[in-house]
Motif scaffolding. Structure first.
Motif, mmCIF file in Angstrom:
data_model
loop_
_atom_site.group_PDB
_atom_site.id
_atom_site.type_symbol
_atom_site.label_atom_id
_atom_site.label_comp_id
_atom_site.label_asym_id
_atom_site.label_seq_id
_atom_site.Cartn_x
_atom_site.Cartn_y
_atom_site.Cartn_z
ATOM 1 N N THR A 237 -2.570 17.555 65.347
ATOM 2 C CA THR A 237 -2.961 16.424 65.676
ATOM 3 C C THR A 237 -1.877 14.978 65.201
ATOM 4 O OG1 THR A 237 -5.298 17.014 66.196
ATOM 5 C CG2 THR A 237 -4.973 14.507 65.966
ATOM 6 N N LYS A 239 0.941 15.720 64.152
ATOM 7 C CA LYS A 239 2.201 15.745 64.854
ATOM 8 C C LYS A 239 2.293 15.178 66.168
ATOM 9 C CE LYS A 239 4.254 19.737 62.510
ATOM 10 N NZ LYS A 239 4.604 21.082 62.618
ATOM 11 N N THR A 240 1.191 15.512 66.810
ATOM 12 C CA THR A 240 1.261 14.766 68.355
ATOM 13 C C THR A 240 1.203 13.209 68.251
ATOM 14 O OG1 THR A 240 -0.091 16.798 69.115
ATOM 15 C CG2 THR A 240 -0.031 14.821 70.382
ATOM 16 N N SER A 241 0.554 12.684 67.275
ATOM 17 C CA SER A 241 0.633 11.156 67.070
ATOM 18 C C SER A 241 1.788 10.582 66.404
ATOM 19 C CB SER A 241 -0.864 11.012 66.249
ATOM 20 O OG SER A 241 -1.941 11.311 66.506
#
Length: 481
Positions: A237, A239-241
């Motif tokens: 999460t 990393k995705t952000s």
């Protein structure tokens, strides 16, 4: 915070070199003996320059009920500030050698702080941690923005993490170091590991089979204009952000930008006799923890590991006493991507190591070798650069670094660097090696600080903040052009 806990937070020329090392050895021995008797007892020992053209003077002592942990400048006007662990922020008047309390927890609502930085527009950023139920903790990052009308600071939460499990050991490094990007658009924040070297720390079964978690052992990059960002305890999460800048870092307690814009970070190593690191930090980089530490493999990742034959385990250290180095068949599989190695140190100083074959302490540069990067257990921090290029040619645009831990100048009797007294200021001559890494030469300039914890640089003067003794602020005047 006691010294053991903070320690774990952090925790060329052939003939000419021998002559220099002999002289420095004699001086270091004298002052280390004194320091061993007085360090962190409230008695301040005067640091000593190893060169006649480098001058040292005391600006002020900051001793109080709360330790001093950070020193920073306002880049707009070079005003100097220091931070106490309890959240108090003091302004220093260098002309009169006086201090003024300007903010405390009643302003920013943080009562336990470990990081402070000031952006190019004068915004103050603080990094704090708070304990919560079930042996968990959370990070809180606040900012104090100057109101254009009233000229007063308005404090608000920039980001707050989810609750995540501590290990209930000396290795709960939590959130600490922070630096602001040169354009002021981002902050970089270190979150240290919860383990010594990636071992299971289950907190007596409360968190079964738990090693590192999503929020630990990484460096985050967050937009500085954010408000109330939520940092999930989930690496995917984060990393995705876009919040993960680098990972595989054990505890990068201090970071600094070099004059060319490259970001560097000091790295505190584990209780095993593995080198402490200086890393060139890059977006998306994995710096190896817990598989690679100090340029070598962590042996616990291998199925045939036998700690009883490990030459790098000293019974003086907590992780060895507790049995955290063990045969560990479920140790996580090493990542397939390339792991970035630390910067090699070619000496002449801070480059001792223990040979994993025969267990003897050796000087890497005397043997024509390098290590990655500093003598074990030095706890490197206080990283600064001559970004303005005002110092003499020998030092212009170079780096400087402190080491926190007392050491034994002649042997290995202390839980600190061996045959290396530490508690000093090092000159770091960094040379870029293509686009892959740097190499450096480390040279001692000033010795005899009392647990120096942070540094700031204004023109040709380096200001060193001590955690021990009288928690002095020392001005180190470097030669100019």
């Amino acid at each position: 915070m006691n010294n053991t806990k903070l320690y774990n937070y952090m925790k060329g020329r052939f003939i000419g070199k021998f002559a220099t090392k002999t002289l420095l050895f004699t001086i270091t021995l004298l002052f280390t003996i004194i320091l061993l008797n007085h360090s962190t007892t409230g008695v301040n020992i005067v640091p000593q320059s190893l060169r006649p053209d480098i001058k040292v003077r005391n600006i002020i002592n900051t001793l109080s009920v709360s330790p001093s942990v950070r020193i920073v400048k306002d880049p707009r006007n070079n005003t100097l500030y220091y931070l106490k662990q309890n959240g108090e922020i003091y302004r220093v008047d260098l002309d009169s050698s006086t201090k003024t309390l300007v903010y405390n927890s009643s302003n920013h609502n943080l009562s336990e702080t470990q990081g402070m930085a000031i952006g190019p527009n004068g915004t103050i950023y603080l990094v704090g941690n708070a304990d919560v139920v079930n042996n968990q903790t959370k990070a809180i990052i606040v900012k104090g923005v100057i109101n254009s009308s009233t000229r007063k600071r308005i404090w608000s939460i920039l980001a707050q993490s989810a609750d995540y499990p501590k290990s209930k050991t000396a290795y709960d490094h939590r959130f600490n170091g922070i630096v602001v990007s040169l354009d002021g658009k981002f902050i970089y924040v270190n979150s240290g590991s919860r383990t010594d070297h990636g071992e299971v720390q289950s907190v007596n079964g409360l968190y079964p089979n738990t090693r590192e978690v999503g929020l630990t052992a990484c460096i985050l990059r967050l937009p500085s204009n954010s408000n109330n960002l939520f940092l999930a305890n989930n690496r995917a999460t984060l990393k995705t952000s876009g919040y993960i800048f680098a990972e595989g870092t054990r505890n990068t307690f201090d970071m600094a930008f070099a004059p060319n814009g490259d970001l560097f970070g000091t790295e505190n190593g584990p209780d095993r006799d593995m080198s402490e690191e200086l890393n060139w930090l890059r977006l998306g980089g994995n710096y190896g923890f817990p598989w690679r530490i100090g340029g070598t493999d962590n042996p616990q990742q291998f199925p045939n590991y036998n700690p009883t034959t490990d030459q790098l385990l000293s019974p003086q250290f907590n992780a060895i006493k507790k049995g955290y180095y063990r045969n560990d068949p479920t140790f996580p599989i090493r990542p397939t991507e390339n792991l970035i190695e630390p910067i090699p140190n070619l000496g002449p100083d801070a480059d001792n190591y223990r040979d994993p074959v025969d267990g003897k302490i050796k000087d890497a540069s005397v043997l024509g070798q390098s290590i990655s990067t500093f003598t074990t257990h030095r706890s490197p921090l206080g990283l600064v650069f001559d970004t303005q290029g005002v110092m003499s040619r020998e030092f212009s645009r170079d780096g400087f670094m402190l080491s926190w831990t007392p050491g034994d100048p002649t042997g290995e009797t202390l839980t600190g660097p061996f045959k290396d007294a530490s508690q000093d200021l090092l000159h770091l001559k960094l040379t870029k090696v293509g686009n892959t890494n740097y190499k450096l030469n480390a040279t001692r300039l000033v010795i005899g600080f009392s647990n120096p914890i942070d540094a700031e640089i204004i023109d040709n003067k380096i200001y060193v903040l001590e955690y021990g003794g009288n928690q002095g602020i020392w001005e180190v005047s470097m030669p100019t052009k």
